[in-house]
Design a protein around this motif. Structure first.
Motif, PDB file in Angstrom:
ATOM      1  N   TRP A  13      42.190  42.866  21.930  1.00  0.00           N
ATOM      2  CA  TRP A  13      42.984  43.507  23.174  1.00  0.00           C
ATOM      3  C   TRP A  13      43.778  42.332  23.697  1.00  0.00           C
ATOM      4  N   PHE A  14      43.326  41.077  23.534  1.00  0.00           N
ATOM      5  CA  PHE A  14      44.200  40.073  23.947  1.00  0.00           C
ATOM      6  C   PHE A  14      45.437  40.045  22.982  1.00  0.00           C
ATOM      7  N   ALA A  15      45.389  40.127  21.887  1.00  0.00           N
ATOM      8  CA  ALA A  15      46.468  40.218  20.809  1.00  0.00           C
ATOM      9  C   ALA A  15      47.396  41.136  20.896  1.00  0.00           C
ATOM     10  N   ARG A  16      47.194  42.314  21.642  1.00  0.00           N
ATOM     11  CA  ARG A  16      48.200  43.167  21.912  1.00  0.00           C
ATOM     12  C   ARG A  16      49.487  42.637  22.751  1.00  0.00           C
ATOM     13  N   ASP A  17      49.439  41.474  23.384  1.00  0.00           N
ATOM     14  CA  ASP A  17      50.479  41.007  23.970  1.00  0.00           C
ATOM     15  C   ASP A  17      50.447  39.443  23.861  1.00  0.00           C
ATOM     16  N   ALA A  18      51.128  39.019  22.744  1.00  0.00           N
ATOM     17  CA  ALA A  18      50.941  37.670  22.290  1.00  0.00           C
ATOM     18  C   ALA A  18      51.692  36.667  23.229  1.00  0.00           C
ATOM     19  N   GLY A  19      52.644  37.078  24.096  1.00  0.00           N
ATOM     20  CA  GLY A  19      53.302  36.517  25.100  1.00  0.00           C
ATOM     21  C   GLY A  19      52.482  36.224  26.385  1.00  0.00           C
ATOM     22  N   ALA A  20      51.634  37.089  26.724  1.00  0.00           N
ATOM     23  CA  ALA A  20      50.658  36.967  27.866  1.00  0.00           C
ATOM     24  C   ALA A  20      49.461  36.064  27.662  1.00  0.00           C
ATOM     25  N   ALA A  21      49.164  35.239  28.634  1.00  0.00           N
ATOM     26  CA  ALA A  21      47.998  34.271  28.309  1.00  0.00           C
ATOM     27  C   ALA A  21      46.842  34.936  28.699  1.00  0.00           C
ATOM     28  N   PRO A  22      45.937  34.640  27.688  1.00  0.00           N
ATOM     29  CA  PRO A  22      44.392  35.634  27.495  1.00  0.00           C
ATOM     30  C   PRO A  22      43.610  34.919  28.370  1.00  0.00           C
ATOM     31  N   VAL A  23      43.098  35.534  29.225  1.00  0.00           N
ATOM     32  CA  VAL A  23      42.056  35.030  30.124  1.00  0.00           C
ATOM     33  C   VAL A  23      40.796  35.995  30.309  1.00  0.00           C
ATOM     34  N   LEU A  24      39.456  35.321  30.021  1.00  0.00           N
ATOM     35  CA  LEU A  24      38.388  35.897  30.242  1.00  0.00           C
ATOM     36  C   LEU A  24      37.656  35.656  31.656  1.00  0.00           C
ATOM     37  N   LEU A  25      37.773  36.609  32.536  1.00  0.00           N
ATOM     38  CA  LEU A  25      37.298  36.069  33.942  1.00  0.00           C
ATOM     39  C   LEU A  25      35.798  36.463  33.971  1.00  0.00           C
ATOM     40  N   ASP A  26      34.977  35.672  34.170  1.00  0.00           N
ATOM     41  CA  ASP A  26      33.564  35.676  34.328  1.00  0.00           C
ATOM     42  C   ASP A  26      33.284  35.909  35.725  1.00  0.00           C
ATOM     43  N   VAL A  27      32.750  36.900  36.271  1.00  0.00           N
ATOM     44  CA  VAL A  27      32.529  37.000  37.784  1.00  0.00           C
ATOM     45  C   VAL A  27      31.214  36.940  37.938  1.00  0.00           C
ATOM     46  N   ARG A  28      30.383  36.279  37.348  1.00  0.00           N
ATOM     47  CA  ARG A  28      28.907  36.270  37.656  1.00  0.00           C
ATOM     48  C   ARG A  28      28.638  34.990  38.525  1.00  0.00           C
ATOM     49  N   PRO A  49      32.879  33.766  40.923  1.00  0.00           N
ATOM     50  CA  PRO A  49      31.914  34.804  41.133  1.00  0.00           C
ATOM     51  C   PRO A  49      32.716  35.946  41.846  1.00  0.00           C
ATOM     52  N   MET A  50      32.204  36.978  41.902  1.00  0.00           N
ATOM     53  CA  MET A  50      32.710  38.267  42.393  1.00  0.00           C
ATOM     54  C   MET A  50      33.143  38.150  43.715  1.00  0.00           C
ATOM     55  N   ASN A  51      32.434  37.707  44.615  1.00  0.00           N
ATOM     56  CA  ASN A  51      32.540  37.619  46.094  1.00  0.00           C
ATOM     57  C   ASN A  51      33.453  36.636  46.424  1.00  0.00           C
ATOM     58  N   GLU A  52      33.926  35.939  45.468  1.00  0.00           N
ATOM     59  CA  GLU A  52      34.813  34.879  45.845  1.00  0.00           C
ATOM     60  C   GLU A  52      36.299  35.443  45.297  1.00  0.00           C
ATOM     61  N   ILE A  53      36.392  36.243  44.709  1.00  0.00           N
ATOM     62  CA  ILE A  53      37.700  36.698  44.084  1.00  0.00           C
ATOM     63  C   ILE A  53      38.874  36.823  44.982  1.00  0.00           C
ATOM     64  N   PRO A  54      38.575  37.627  46.185  1.00  0.00           N
ATOM     65  CA  PRO A  54      39.665  37.693  47.217  1.00  0.00           C
ATOM     66  C   PRO A  54      40.372  36.569  47.617  1.00  0.00           C
ATOM     67  N   ARG A  75      29.904  44.687  37.921  1.00  0.00           N
ATOM     68  CA  ARG A  75      30.656  44.022  38.875  1.00  0.00           C
ATOM     69  C   ARG A  75      31.966  43.795  38.382  1.00  0.00           C
ATOM     70  N   SER A  76      32.164  43.519  37.082  1.00  0.00           N
ATOM     71  CA  SER A  76      33.242  43.286  36.280  1.00  0.00           C
ATOM     72  C   SER A  76      34.120  44.409  36.547  1.00  0.00           C
ATOM     73  N   GLN A  77      33.541  45.707  36.422  1.00  0.00           N
ATOM     74  CA  GLN A  77      34.421  46.569  36.680  1.00  0.00           C
ATOM     75  C   GLN A  77      35.203  46.906  38.106  1.00  0.00           C
ATOM     76  N   ARG A  78      34.504  46.654  39.048  1.00  0.00           N
ATOM     77  CA  ARG A  78      35.013  46.364  40.415  1.00  0.00           C
ATOM     78  C   ARG A  78      35.993  45.533  40.520  1.00  0.00           C
ATOM     79  N   VAL A  79      35.569  44.252  39.966  1.00  0.00           N
ATOM     80  CA  VAL A  79      36.717  43.174  40.018  1.00  0.00           C
ATOM     81  C   VAL A  79      38.061  43.700  39.334  1.00  0.00           C
ATOM     82  N   ALA A  80      37.874  44.240  38.335  1.00  0.00           N
ATOM     83  CA  ALA A  80      39.241  44.676  37.621  1.00  0.00           C
ATOM     84  C   ALA A  80      39.871  45.727  38.183  1.00  0.00           C
ATOM     85  N   ALA A  81      38.981  46.676  39.021  1.00  0.00           N
ATOM     86  CA  ALA A  81      39.771  47.586  39.947  1.00  0.00           C
ATOM     87  C   ALA A  81      40.532  46.833  40.856  1.00  0.00           C
TER      88      ALA A  81
END
Length: 112
Positions: A13-28, A49-54, A75-81
């Protein structure tokens, strides 16, 4: 709709766009990160953490490819949305979270 990817599909999934920096956002929460965490391989690992994202949204770049991770995927689904609604174009949810990561992709990651 937020794309759902399995742990084994993250690199592709990250490799689909080699020009974009890949980030795994852990919201735990910090205690969860201490219990079990992924090892960054070809991506940056950002823990907010999820509650700190905004309040910390400026720490993320809308041009990055961001895959969100939590314990089981809710939680990650809600953050992605939230990120998608905030102008982030390329976000995904890691289905099953770190639990699936451990069970399906890297058994060295503890399950809790």
């Amino acid at each position: 709709m937020i794309e759902q990817i399995r742990p084994a599909e993250v690199a592709a999934w990250f490799a689909r766009d080699a020009g974009a920096a890949p980030v795994l956002l852990d919201v735990r929460e910090p205690w969860e990160l201490q219990t079990a965490s992924v090892v960054p391989q070809g991506f940056a690992l950002v823990a907010i953490p999820m509650n700190e994202i905004p309040g910390r949204l400026a720490e993320l770049d809308p041009g990055q490819r961001i895959a969100c991770l939590c314990h089981h995927g809710a939680r990650s689904q809600r953050v992605a949305a939230f990120l998608a609604q905030s102008g982030f174009d390329t976000v995904a949810n890691i289905a099953g979270g770190i639990d699936a990561w451990s069970a399906q992709h890297d058994t060295s990651v503890p399950r809790y």
